[in-house]
Design a protein around this motif. Structure first.
Motif, mmCIF file in Angstrom:
data_model
loop_
_atom_site.group_PDB
_atom_site.id
_atom_site.type_symbol
_atom_site.label_atom_id
_atom_site.label_comp_id
_atom_site.label_asym_id
_atom_site.label_seq_id
_atom_site.Cartn_x
_atom_site.Cartn_y
_atom_site.Cartn_z
ATOM 1 N N ALA A 13 0.842 -1.201 0.000
ATOM 2 C CA ALA A 13 0.000 0.000 0.000
ATOM 3 C C ALA A 13 0.878 1.252 0.000
ATOM 4 O O ALA A 13 0.591 2.232 -0.706
ATOM 5 N N MET A 14 1.953 1.225 0.780
ATOM 6 C CA MET A 14 2.868 2.357 0.825
ATOM 7 C C MET A 14 3.520 2.587 -0.533
ATOM 8 O O MET A 14 3.662 3.731 -0.990
ATOM 9 N N ALA A 15 3.908 1.502 -1.194
ATOM 10 C CA ALA A 15 4.559 1.604 -2.500
ATOM 11 C C ALA A 15 3.604 2.177 -3.543
ATOM 12 O O ALA A 15 4.001 3.028 -4.365
ATOM 13 N N LYS A 16 2.373 1.741 -3.535
ATOM 14 C CA LYS A 16 1.402 2.244 -4.505
ATOM 15 C C LYS A 16 1.113 3.726 -4.289
ATOM 16 O O LYS A 16 0.975 4.493 -5.261
ATOM 17 N N ASP A 17 1.045 4.139 -3.032
ATOM 18 C CA ASP A 17 0.830 5.557 -2.739
ATOM 19 C C ASP A 17 2.004 6.388 -3.240
ATOM 20 O O ASP A 17 1.827 7.471 -3.807
ATOM 21 N N ARG A 18 3.202 5.878 -3.025
ATOM 22 C CA ARG A 18 4.395 6.620 -3.438
ATOM 23 C C ARG A 18 4.479 6.735 -4.965
ATOM 24 O O ARG A 18 4.811 7.804 -5.501
ATOM 25 N N VAL A 19 4.162 5.667 -5.670
ATOM 26 C CA VAL A 19 4.195 5.712 -7.134
ATOM 27 C C VAL A 19 3.162 6.714 -7.650
ATOM 28 O O VAL A 19 3.435 7.469 -8.604
ATOM 29 N N GLY B 63 5.233 -14.915 -8.224
ATOM 30 C CA GLY B 63 4.214 -15.252 -7.227
ATOM 31 C C GLY B 63 4.066 -14.236 -6.126
ATOM 32 O O GLY B 63 3.264 -14.424 -5.206
ATOM 33 N N GLY B 64 4.815 -13.154 -6.213
ATOM 34 C CA GLY B 64 4.809 -12.127 -5.164
ATOM 35 C C GLY B 64 6.131 -12.138 -4.418
ATOM 36 O O GLY B 64 6.540 -13.174 -3.894
ATOM 37 N N LEU B 65 6.803 -10.992 -4.387
ATOM 38 C CA LEU B 65 8.096 -10.890 -3.704
ATOM 39 C C LEU B 65 7.908 -10.325 -2.303
ATOM 40 O O LEU B 65 6.927 -9.638 -2.015
ATOM 41 N N HIS B 66 8.874 -10.598 -1.440
ATOM 42 C CA HIS B 66 8.852 -10.052 -0.087
ATOM 43 C C HIS B 66 9.894 -8.949 0.065
ATOM 44 O O HIS B 66 10.334 -8.637 1.174
ATOM 45 N N VAL B 67 10.257 -8.390 -1.086
ATOM 46 C CA VAL B 67 10.958 -7.110 -1.163
ATOM 47 C C VAL B 67 10.139 -6.281 -2.147
ATOM 48 O O VAL B 67 10.107 -6.593 -3.347
ATOM 49 N N VAL B 68 9.446 -5.285 -1.658
ATOM 50 C CA VAL B 68 8.568 -4.453 -2.477
ATOM 51 C C VAL B 68 9.310 -3.163 -2.804
ATOM 52 O O VAL B 68 9.795 -2.474 -1.898
ATOM 53 N N GLN B 69 9.390 -2.819 -4.092
ATOM 54 C CA GLN B 69 10.208 -1.691 -4.503
ATOM 55 C C GLN B 69 9.421 -0.631 -5.274
ATOM 56 O O GLN B 69 8.523 -0.963 -6.046
ATOM 57 N N VAL B 70 9.818 0.599 -5.052
ATOM 58 C CA VAL B 70 9.337 1.719 -5.859
ATOM 59 C C VAL B 70 10.479 2.089 -6.789
ATOM 60 O O VAL B 70 11.554 2.504 -6.339
ATOM 61 N N LEU B 71 10.259 1.908 -8.101
ATOM 62 C CA LEU B 71 11.306 2.139 -9.095
ATOM 63 C C LEU B 71 10.850 3.268 -10.023
ATOM 64 O O LEU B 71 10.051 3.051 -10.936
ATOM 65 N N PRO B 72 11.330 4.486 -9.803
ATOM 66 C CA PRO B 72 10.817 5.653 -10.536
ATOM 67 C C PRO B 72 11.095 5.656 -12.031
ATOM 68 O O PRO B 72 10.360 6.285 -12.790
ATOM 69 N N TYR B 73 12.142 4.960 -12.487
ATOM 70 C CA TYR B 73 12.467 4.960 -13.909
ATOM 71 C C TYR B 73 12.086 3.640 -14.598
ATOM 72 O O TYR B 73 12.480 3.397 -15.729
#
Length: 287
Positions: free
Chosen positions: A171-177, A196-206
Motif C-alpha cells: 500500500a505504501m509503494a502504490k501511494d508513493r508511485v 508469485g509475489g516478492l517479499h521485497v517491495v520496490q518503488v522504481l521511478p524509472y
C-alpha cells in the motif's frame, strides 16, 4: 504471523551504501579480498558474492531529452519470492519458506550442486569454493523473530528502506508511485506479482529495467528443462538396460554354429578349422 516484506523506495535512496555495510557487519561477512578494477561506476564491489548479500547498484538515466542525468539506484539482493526457483530446484531441500515470508537457506543441508544459482532469475545464490555451500540473504531471521527490523533497514538515513507487513508495504509503494507519477511517468511498483509475489517491495521511478531488475522474472529455462528431462533420462537408462539384457538373453538361444558364424565370419566354414571349447583353432595352431 502475517507475512512481512522489506520496502525499498529508489526515489529516496541516496546510494550511501549504509544498508550494504550494515548487512556485512551484522552477518559478519568479510569484505572481498580481491581488488575490484575501476569500471567507471561507483558500485563497489562490482557484483554480489557468497559474502556480499546486498549491493546498491548505480545506473544512469537520461532526463529532459538528454540535458540531465538521473541516478537509478537499485537494491541487488534476494527478493524472497513466493514461487522461489531456488527452492523448487534444490534436491537437498535446503531452502524453506519462513512464516514471515523469507526464503531461508540451511547451508548445512546444501550439497553444492549449483542448481539454485542457475535457476534464480535475480542471480542471487552464490557458491563458496571453501565450504562448498551456497549463501545468500536470509532477511535477518534472528532479528525479526525478536521484534527487530533487518539490519539493512535500520541504517537507512532517508527512509528509503522500511519493514513491516507485506500488505502495508504494498500500500505504501502504490501511494508513493501515485505521488511521483506526474514527474516520473515510468514509475512502477515492483514485487506485487513477480514470481508469485516478492517479499521485497520496490518503488522504481524509472521503471524496472532502468534499476537493474528483470521486467518479467522467471525460473531459468535451462533448469526447468533439466528437471523435466530427469524422469525421461531415467526411463532412457532403464530402456537401454532392458535392451541389453534382452539381447544377452536372446543371444543364449543361438546355436553354437550360428554364434561362431557371427563371431568369426572370415574364418567360419573353412575345412581346416575345428572347434575346441567353442573357440576356432586352425590346424597346427596351439589351442
Amino acid at each position: 504471523m502475517a507475512e512481512s516484506a522489506i520496502y525499498y523506495d529508489a526515489s529516496k535512496c541516496t546510494g550511501c551504501k549504509g544498508c550494504q555495510i550494515n548487512c556485512k557487519q551484522w552477518n559478519q561477512l568479510p569484505a572481498p579480498f580481491e581488488q575490484s578494477p575501476w569500471t567507471g561506476s561507483y558500485e563497489s564491489p562490482a557484483s554480489n558474492s557468497d559474502t556480499t548479500w546486498l549491493r546498491i547498484t548505480f545506473n544512469e538515466e537520461s532526463l529532459d531529452d538528454g540535458d540531465k542525468v538521473g541516478w537509478c539506484f537499485g537494491r541487488n539482493a534476494c527478493q524472497h519470492c513466493t514461487d522461489a526457483a531456488c527452492a523448487k530446484v534444490c534436491p537437498a531441500n535446503a531452502y524453506t519458506h519462513t512464516a514471515e515470508g523469507a526464503v531461508a537457506l540451511d547451508s548445512d543441508k546444501c550439497i553444492g550442486c549449483h542448481f539454485c544459482a542457475g535457476a534464480c532469475p535475480f542471480d542471487i545464490p552464490h557458491y563458496n569454493a571453501v565450504d562448498e555451500k551456497a549463501h545468500k540473504c536470509w532477511m535477518c531471521q534472528d532479528r525479526i523473530r525478536n521484534g527487530i527490523r533487518p539490519a539493512c533497514v535500520t541504517t537507512c538515513p532517508t527512509g528509503a528502506l522500511q519493514f513491516g507487513e507485506r500488505d502495508d508495504m504494498l500500500a505504501m509503494a502504490k501511494d508513493r508511485v501515485a505521488q511521483i507519477k506526474p514527474i516520473r511517468p515510468d514509475a512502477v511498483v515492483y514485487g506485487e506479482n513477480e514470481m508469485g509475489g516478492l517479499h521485497v517491495v520496490q518503488v522504481l521511478p524509472y521503471g524496472a529495467e532502468a534499476h537493474g531488475m528483470p521486467i518479467s522474472p522467471r525460473e531459468n529455462i535451462v533448469n526447468t528443462t533439466e528437471r523435466l528431462l530427469r524422469p525421461l533420462t531415467l526411463f532412457g537408462v532403464l530402456g537401454v538396460s532392458a535392451v541389453a539384457i534382452a539381447s544377452f538373453i536372446g543371444g543364449r538361444h543361438f546355436s553354437q554354429a550360428e554364434a561362431l558364424k557371427h563371431a568369426y565370419p572370415e574364418d567360419y566354414g573353412r575345412p581346416s578349422d575345428v572347434v575346441v571349447d567353442e573357440i576356432i583353432v586352425e590346424e597346427g595352431r596351439d589351442a
